[in-house]
Scaffold this motif. Structure first.
Motif, mmCIF file in Angstrom:
data_model
loop_
_atom_site.group_PDB
_atom_site.id
_atom_site.type_symbol
_atom_site.label_atom_id
_atom_site.label_comp_id
_atom_site.label_asym_id
_atom_site.label_seq_id
_atom_site.Cartn_x
_atom_site.Cartn_y
_atom_site.Cartn_z
ATOM 1 N N THR A 1 4.439 -4.641 -6.689
ATOM 2 C CA THR A 1 3.489 -4.227 -5.654
ATOM 3 C C THR A 1 2.256 -5.116 -5.667
ATOM 4 N N ILE A 2 1.726 -5.421 -6.851
ATOM 5 C CA ILE A 2 0.546 -6.294 -6.941
ATOM 6 C C ILE A 2 0.881 -7.675 -6.381
ATOM 7 N N LEU A 3 2.063 -8.196 -6.706
ATOM 8 C CA LEU A 3 2.463 -9.497 -6.175
ATOM 9 C C LEU A 3 2.589 -9.454 -4.650
ATOM 10 N N MET A 4 3.141 -8.356 -4.119
ATOM 11 C CA MET A 4 3.280 -8.234 -2.664
ATOM 12 C C MET A 4 1.916 -8.226 -1.986
ATOM 13 N N LEU A 5 0.975 -7.466 -2.545
ATOM 14 C CA LEU A 5 -0.369 -7.421 -1.956
ATOM 15 C C LEU A 5 -1.029 -8.797 -2.014
ATOM 16 N N TYR A 6 -0.874 -9.510 -3.138
ATOM 17 C CA TYR A 6 -1.479 -10.830 -3.295
ATOM 18 C C TYR A 6 -0.852 -11.849 -2.341
ATOM 19 N N LEU B 1 0.830 -1.206 0.000
ATOM 20 C CA LEU B 1 0.000 0.000 0.000
ATOM 21 C C LEU B 1 0.864 1.255 0.000
ATOM 22 N N TRP B 2 1.976 1.220 0.733
ATOM 23 C CA TRP B 2 2.900 2.351 0.735
ATOM 24 C C TRP B 2 3.413 2.610 -0.682
ATOM 25 N N ASN B 3 3.744 1.538 -1.412
ATOM 26 C CA ASN B 3 4.205 1.688 -2.795
ATOM 27 C C ASN B 3 3.102 2.264 -3.679
#
Length: 62
Positions: free
Chosen positions: A48-53, A20-22
Motif C-alpha cells: 500500500t505504501i508503495l502504491m501511494l508513493y 487509500l482504500w487498502n
C-alpha cells in the motif's frame, strides 16, 4: 494536455485511491481484530505504501 500525460495522471490517481482504500481496510481490520497482525498484513501495508508513493510520483511528474 498531452494524451500520454493524461493517462499517467489518471493511473496515479487510481493508485492513490486503491492505496487509500487498502488503508481504510487495514484500519477496520485492526480495529475489529484487536490489533492482531500477521506477516500478510505487514506485506499488504508495504504494498500500500508503495502504491501511494508510485501514484504520487506519477501525478507529480506528468
Amino acid at each position: 494536455m498531452d494524451h500520454d500525460k493524461w493517462k499517467f495522471r489518471v493511473g496515479g490517481v487510481l493508485l492513490i485511491l486503491v492505496g487509500l482504500w487498502n488503508v481504510f481496510g487495514f484500519v477496520m481490520t485492526i480495529e475489529f481484530a484487536s490489533f492482531y497482525f500477521s506477516i500478510r498484513d505487514i506485506g499488504n501495508i508495504i504494498i500500500t505504501i508503495l502504491m501511494l508513493y508510485l501514484g504520487y510520483i506519477m501525478i507529480k511528474y506528468s
